[in-house]
Design a protein around this motif. Structure first.
Motif, PDB file in Angstrom:
ATOM      1  N   ALA A 188       1.029  -1.172  -0.042  1.00 15.34           N
ATOM      2  CA  ALA A 188       0.241   0.132  -0.333  1.00 15.34           C
ATOM      3  C   ALA A 188       0.630   0.893  -0.228  1.00 15.34           C
ATOM      4  O   ALA A 188       0.921   2.186  -0.607  1.00 15.34           O
ATOM      5  N   ALA A 189       2.418   1.187   0.811  1.00 15.34           N
ATOM      6  CA  ALA A 189       2.708   1.981   0.435  1.00 15.34           C
ATOM      7  C   ALA A 189       4.449   2.234  -0.327  1.00 15.34           C
ATOM      8  O   ALA A 189       4.627   3.630  -0.265  1.00 15.34           O
ATOM      9  N   ASP A 190       4.043   1.486  -0.694  1.00 17.58           N
ATOM     10  CA  ASP A 190       5.091   1.609  -2.010  1.00 17.58           C
ATOM     11  C   ASP A 190       4.050   0.763  -4.283  1.00 17.58           C
ATOM     12  O   ASP A 190       4.661  -0.466  -3.826  1.00 17.58           O
ATOM     13  N   PRO A 191       3.293   0.957  -3.325  1.00 11.14           N
ATOM     14  CA  PRO A 191       2.070   0.400  -4.819  1.00 11.14           C
ATOM     15  C   PRO A 191       3.524   0.098  -6.191  1.00 11.14           C
ATOM     16  O   PRO A 191       2.711  -1.212  -6.106  1.00 11.14           O
ATOM     17  N   GLU A 192       3.796   0.503  -6.600  1.00  9.64           N
ATOM     18  CA  GLU A 192       4.303   0.362  -7.735  1.00  9.64           C
ATOM     19  C   GLU A 192       5.578  -0.338  -7.789  1.00  9.64           C
ATOM     20  O   GLU A 192       6.271  -0.976  -8.261  1.00  9.64           O
ATOM     21  N   ASN A 193       6.005  -0.997  -6.657  1.00 14.02           N
ATOM     22  CA  ASN A 193       7.366  -1.402  -5.920  1.00 14.02           C
ATOM     23  C   ASN A 193       7.224  -3.329  -6.356  1.00 14.02           C
ATOM     24  O   ASN A 193       6.233  -4.468  -5.622  1.00 14.02           O
ATOM     25  N   THR A 194       7.147  -3.911  -7.698  1.00 10.83           N
ATOM     26  CA  THR A 194       6.671  -5.038  -8.080  1.00 10.83           C
ATOM     27  C   THR A 194       8.056  -6.587  -7.026  1.00 10.83           C
ATOM     28  O   THR A 194       7.541  -8.498  -6.511  1.00 10.83           O
ATOM     29  N   VAL A 195       8.551  -5.810  -6.784  1.00  7.20           N
ATOM     30  CA  VAL A 195      10.107  -6.437  -5.448  1.00  7.20           C
ATOM     31  C   VAL A 195       9.379  -7.395  -4.524  1.00  7.20           C
ATOM     32  O   VAL A 195       9.610  -8.334  -3.889  1.00  7.20           O
ATOM     33  N   ILE A 196       7.903  -5.672  -4.003  1.00  8.03           N
ATOM     34  CA  ILE A 196       7.382  -6.731  -2.988  1.00  8.03           C
ATOM     35  C   ILE A 196       6.461  -7.242  -3.131  1.00  8.03           C
ATOM     36  O   ILE A 196       6.509  -8.532  -2.686  1.00  8.03           O
ATOM     37  N   ASP A 197       5.950  -7.432  -4.567  1.00  5.94           N
ATOM     38  CA  ASP A 197       5.081  -8.384  -4.944  1.00  5.94           C
ATOM     39  C   ASP A 197       5.894 -10.020  -5.030  1.00  5.94           C
ATOM     40  O   ASP A 197       5.322 -10.810  -4.392  1.00  5.94           O
ATOM     41  N   GLU A 198       7.610  -9.842  -5.614  1.00  3.99           N
ATOM     42  CA  GLU A 198       7.626 -10.794  -5.326  1.00  3.99           C
ATOM     43  C   GLU A 198       8.083 -12.144  -3.911  1.00  3.99           C
ATOM     44  O   GLU A 198       8.171 -13.139  -3.918  1.00  3.99           O
ATOM     45  N   TYR A 199       8.538 -10.539  -3.525  1.00  4.43           N
ATOM     46  CA  TYR A 199       9.517 -11.358  -1.866  1.00  4.43           C
ATOM     47  C   TYR A 199       7.940 -11.935  -0.975  1.00  4.43           C
ATOM     48  O   TYR A 199       8.264 -12.450  -0.396  1.00  4.43           O
ATOM     49  N   LEU A 200       6.629 -11.377  -1.002  1.00  2.00           N
ATOM     50  CA  LEU A 200       5.077 -11.469  -0.819  1.00  2.00           C
ATOM     51  C   LEU A 200       5.157 -13.095  -0.903  1.00  2.00           C
ATOM     52  O   LEU A 200       4.765 -13.923   0.400  1.00  2.00           O
ATOM     53  N   GLU A 201       5.272 -13.553  -2.211  1.00  2.00           N
ATOM     54  CA  GLU A 201       5.097 -14.840  -2.764  1.00  2.00           C
ATOM     55  C   GLU A 201       6.385 -15.654  -1.941  1.00  2.00           C
ATOM     56  O   GLU A 201       5.739 -16.575  -1.738  1.00  2.00           O
ATOM     57  N   GLU A 202       7.213 -15.582  -1.979  1.00  2.00           N
ATOM     58  CA  GLU A 202       7.891 -16.612  -1.650  1.00  2.00           C
ATOM     59  C   GLU A 202       8.008 -16.447  -0.350  1.00  2.00           C
ATOM     60  O   GLU A 202       8.125 -17.687   0.701  1.00  2.00           O
ATOM     61  N   CYS A 203       7.521 -15.257   0.913  1.00  2.00           N
ATOM     62  CA  CYS A 203       7.495 -15.426   2.578  1.00  2.00           C
ATOM     63  C   CYS A 203       6.116 -16.226   2.585  1.00  2.00           C
ATOM     64  O   CYS A 203       6.110 -17.093   3.862  1.00  2.00           O
ATOM     65  N   GLN A 204       5.154 -16.180   1.522  1.00  5.41           N
ATOM     66  CA  GLN A 204       4.199 -16.944   1.844  1.00  5.41           C
ATOM     67  C   GLN A 204       3.976 -17.652   1.851  1.00  5.41           C
ATOM     68  O   GLN A 204       3.521 -19.013   2.505  1.00  5.41           O
TER      69      GLN A 204
END
Length: 255
Positions: A181-197
């Motif tokens: 939400a705080a950095d919505p265009e940051n695709t690294v967050i999406d990738e890392y979220l999947e890894e952590c999930q």
């Protein structure tokens, strides 16, 4: 070789256990509960030589009295007389030798006023930061100010990029959802979220992180970035990195 493993406690705490391959002596960081530590020590035939304390909250100190009673370890912590059982009360720049590694004390007020972190240079560098820096997050401001926490995080951000970050809580998934939400265009967050999930689905910890990764995914270390400032501007003042950080912290508190 020094290895670090987590001992889970309560619902989301990690008590970090350090050991050397050549000795049964170990050290633990922030034992909020004695029972899981005792279980590991007894099961693996280990000797508790040292306890490190980062701050006074009970979920970081609650196991001290019992561990001291049973094992008589050396206890190192902050300059807070309200924490009973500390043998060595250290301040900024002090050093302590733990299992052959030299740790430097860094004062990091914000979450609490007495908060310290322990940093060991070397390969790899190690940082035990309690509730100051989390993966993709930072601690709530229970006692300190936004200015103090921002300054504390700036200190930690100056450590080597390869520094392993041993935070005290498994907050990563919730933090990453806020980070998006705080950095919505940051695709690294999406990738890392999947890894952590995937890691959590297998009951594996998401920690330690490292500073290089945190610079990519942690909005509290990215308060000077345009994308974070743009998102934060919908919530409050963003005319500087500090004001952006202050806005982010208040936003996270109600997220």
């Amino acid at each position: 070789m020094l290895s670090v493993t987590p001992i889970p406690a309560f619902s989301d705490n990690y008590i970090w256990l350090m050991r050397q391959d050549t000795s049964p002596e170990v050290a633990v960081v922030d034992p909020g509960d004695a029972s899981p530590v005792i279980d590991v020590l007894e099961r693996e035939g280990l000797k508790l030589g040292t306890i490190l304390i980062t701050h006074h909250h009970h979920d970081h100190t609650g196991g001290l009295a019992e561990l001291i009673r049973q094992y008589r370890p050396r206890v190192i912590g902050p300059q807070n007389p309200n924490i009973e059982g500390i043998d060595e009360r250290l301040v900024e720049g002090d050093e302590c030798l733990i299992l052959g590694r030299r740790f430097e004390v860094i004062e990091v007020p914000g979450h609490t006023l007495d908060h310290i972190a322990f940093f060991a240079a070397g390969i790899p560098p190690l940082l035990f930061c309690g509730d100051t820096l989390f993966s993709s997050g930072c601690g709530r401001l229970f006692e300190g100010s936004p200015e103090q926490m921002h300054a504390s995080l700036t200190k930690l951000a100056a450590l080597p990029n390869e520094t392993l970050v041993f935070a005290a809580h498994e907050y990563t998934l919730a933090n990453l959802r806020f980070a998006k939400a705080a950095d919505p265009e940051n695709t690294v967050i999406d990738e890392y979220l999947e890894e952590c999930q995937r890691a959590r689905e297998q009951d594996k910890p998401t920690l330690p992180s490292n500073l290089a990764r945190e610079f990519q995914i942690n909005p509290f270390l990215r308060a000077d970035q345009a994308g974070v400032q743009k998102a934060a501007s919908t919530q409050g003042d963003v005319d500087s990195a500090l004001s952006t950080f202050t806005t982010l912290r208040a936003w996270k508190d109600r997220f």
